[in-house]
Design an enzyme around this catalytic site. Structure first.
Site, PDB file in Angstrom:
ATOM      1  N   ARG A 273       0.837  -1.212   0.000  1.00  0.00           N
ATOM      2  CA  ARG A 273       0.000   0.000   0.000  1.00  0.00           C
ATOM      3  C   ARG A 273       0.867   1.256   0.000  1.00  0.00           C
ATOM      4  NH1 ARG A 273      -4.448   0.812   4.666  1.00  0.00           N
ATOM      5  NH2 ARG A 273      -2.552   1.157   5.881  1.00  0.00           N
TER       6      ARG A 273
ATOM      7  N   ARG B 235       9.274  26.991  -2.173  1.00  0.00           N
ATOM      8  CA  ARG B 235       7.827  26.799  -2.211  1.00  0.00           C
ATOM      9  C   ARG B 235       7.229  27.125  -3.575  1.00  0.00           C
ATOM     10  NH1 ARG B 235       2.970  29.243  -1.696  1.00  0.00           N
ATOM     11  NH2 ARG B 235       1.323  27.968  -0.752  1.00  0.00           N
TER      12      ARG B 235
ATOM     13  N   HIS C 211       3.927  25.101  -5.974  1.00  0.00           N
ATOM     14  CA  HIS C 211       3.041  23.934  -5.883  1.00  0.00           C
ATOM     15  C   HIS C 211       3.492  22.760  -6.737  1.00  0.00           C
ATOM     16  CE1 HIS C 211       0.613  27.002  -4.045  1.00  0.00           C
ATOM     17  NE2 HIS C 211      -0.319  26.122  -3.724  1.00  0.00           N
TER      18      HIS C 211
ATOM     19  N   LYS D 109      -3.062   6.995   1.050  1.00  0.00           N
ATOM     20  CA  LYS D 109      -2.822   7.213   2.490  1.00  0.00           C
ATOM     21  C   LYS D 109      -1.955   8.464   2.625  1.00  0.00           C
ATOM     22  CE  LYS D 109      -2.207   4.581   6.763  1.00  0.00           C
ATOM     23  NZ  LYS D 109      -3.447   5.020   7.418  1.00  0.00           N
TER      24      LYS D 109
ATOM     25  N   GLU E 255     -16.233   5.941   5.601  1.00  0.00           N
ATOM     26  CA  GLU E 255     -15.376   5.319   6.620  1.00  0.00           C
ATOM     27  C   GLU E 255     -15.267   6.248   7.824  1.00  0.00           C
ATOM     28  OE1 GLU E 255     -11.322   5.057   5.149  1.00  0.00           O
ATOM     29  OE2 GLU E 255     -11.476   7.040   4.234  1.00  0.00           O
TER      30      GLU E 255
HETATM   31  N1  PDD Z   1      -5.478   4.906  10.135  1.00  0.00           N
HETATM   32  N2  PDD Z   1      -9.409   4.700   6.935  1.00  0.00           N
HETATM   33  C1  PDD Z   1      -8.648   5.730   7.341  1.00  0.00           C
HETATM   34  C2  PDD Z   1      -9.017   7.111   6.915  1.00  0.00           C
HETATM   35  C3  PDD Z   1      -7.511   5.496   8.146  1.00  0.00           C
HETATM   36  O1  PDD Z   1      -6.731   6.538   8.533  1.00  0.00           O
HETATM   37  C4  PDD Z   1      -7.212   4.170   8.564  1.00  0.00           C
HETATM   38  C5  PDD Z   1      -6.024   3.837   9.426  1.00  0.00           C
HETATM   39  C6  PDD Z   1      -8.046   3.124   8.114  1.00  0.00           C
HETATM   40  C7  PDD Z   1      -7.765   1.678   8.467  1.00  0.00           C
HETATM   41  O2  PDD Z   1      -6.628   1.198   7.785  1.00  0.00           O
HETATM   42  P1  PDD Z   1      -5.726   0.031   8.405  1.00  0.00           P
HETATM   43  O3  PDD Z   1      -6.622  -1.149   8.621  1.00  0.00           O
HETATM   44  O4  PDD Z   1      -4.706  -0.229   7.377  1.00  0.00           O
HETATM   45  O5  PDD Z   1      -5.162   0.556   9.709  1.00  0.00           O
HETATM   46  C8  PDD Z   1      -9.123   3.420   7.297  1.00  0.00           C
HETATM   47  C9  PDD Z   1      -4.230   4.725  10.827  1.00  0.00           C
HETATM   48  C10 PDD Z   1      -4.246   3.643  11.869  1.00  0.00           C
HETATM   49  C11 PDD Z   1      -3.778   6.084  11.359  1.00  0.00           C
HETATM   50  O6  PDD Z   1      -3.928   7.029  10.605  1.00  0.00           O
HETATM   51  O7  PDD Z   1      -3.268   6.170  12.480  1.00  0.00           O
END
Ligand code: PDD
Length: 287
Positions: free
Chosen positions: A53, A101, A103, A148, A180
């Site tokens: 990921r 700086r 973008h 992420k 979520e």
């Molecule tokens: N967060 N959705 C979001 C927006 C998240 O930030 C996370 C995890 C998850 C769950 O993903 P995973 O199962 O891979 O932990 C879903 C982590 C723990 C954090 O930001 O601390």
């Protein structure tokens, strides 16, 4: 002093001594990605999935992966072995690097790589026994929630709203459908089936996503990913929340009202027991 040793751009140093220039694009633009990897009894859990990921997130934002897999393995094991907590979580962050700086992507910059191990303090038994409470809010984040990204302002505001309401998490809806939590995925149990939102750009596909599917299969619980209307969440028999640092928690209160019976339910108990086995904390079930 925290006694934590962190990794920053090739060096291992005390947390308090780790410094990043103010022109780092992570600081200026939130231009970077991260991972959170749980470690049980010194063994990273699903590290290959987290690494995959991390590489997907890097590719999606056009940051060249600064390490090969062996390099990442090395950083992870070095930050882990410098601490003696048996259970830890390792935070890894990569930003586009330091540049004047502007973008657009700067040419020829080296990404900033930071990794930090912390003690994994799981929710207390009482939270699992009672279940946690959540609030709901419209999902006002951008449309690339599958990345992420360290740009987490929308998630930060959602979590703060939960804290101010005395709840553990804020779960979001876009156009009336479940996305979520601010830092977790939400699962809905209806008619003994485990339901989750589709894997698309509107959610971060947790590493626990694939795992929940495997655990449901192991427990003989039908599993389905599909769009879930807000009304279905409120009419759920059970709600479960998952993340690297919370594992799988039962949700028993939503917007101040009870979820199902108002107590942690049978699907949660089975999935949680299977999660513990998967993380090596209980013996596998015979047969
Ligand atoms: N967060 N959705 C979001 C927006 C998240 O930030 C996370 C995890 C998850 C769950 O993903 P995973 O199962 O891979 O932990 C879903 C982590 C723990 C954090 O930001 O601390």
């Amino acid at each position: 002093m925290s006694n934590q040793t962190v990794y920053l751009n090739g060096e291992y140093l005390p947390l308090e001594e780790a410094r990043v220039p103010v022109l780092d694009r992570g600081f200026i633009f939130g231009d970077g990605i991260y991972e959170v990897v749980p470690v049980y009894a010194g063994v990273p859990f699903r590290w290959r999935h987290h690494l995959a990921r991390l590489k997907r997130s890097l590719a999606k934002v056009g940051i060249v992966n600064p390490h090969d897999d062996a390099g990442w393995d090395h950083i992870l094991s070095e930050v882990m072995r410098r601490h003696d907590w048996p259970d830890q979580f390792v935070y890894i962050q990569v930003t586009r690097g330091v540049a004047r700086r502007d973008h657009a992507f700067p040419a020829g910059v080296t990404p900033t790589v930071f990794a930090m191990a912390s003690e994994l303090v799981l929710p207390p038994e009482s939270a699992r026994a009672q279940g946690i409470s959540i609030i709901t809010a419209p999902d006002e984040r951008w449309l690339h929630c599958d990345i992420k990204s360290i740009s987490l302002l929308g998630n930060v505001l959602a979590r703060q709203a939960a804290v101010e309401a005395g709840a553990s998490e804020c779960v979001m809806f876009r156009d009336g459908f479940l996305t979520e939590g601010s830092a977790s995925n939400l699962w809905v149990v209806r008619d003994a089936r485990l339901l989750g939102a589709p894997r698309d750009h509107l959610i971060l596909e947790g590493i626990r996503y694939g795992l929940m599917e495997e655990l449901a299969q192991e427990c003989g619980i039908p599993f389905e990913l599909r769009r879930i209307a807000r009304e279905e969440v409120f009419a759920a028999d059970e709600l479960l929340l998952s993340s690297a640092t919370k594992e799988v928690m039962p949700v028993t209160t939503i917007d101040g009202g009870p979820v199902g019976s108002g107590k942690p339910g049978p699907v949660w108990s089975k999935i949680y027991a299977a999660y513990r086995r998967a993380t090596g904390r209980d013996a596998p079930v015979a047969g």
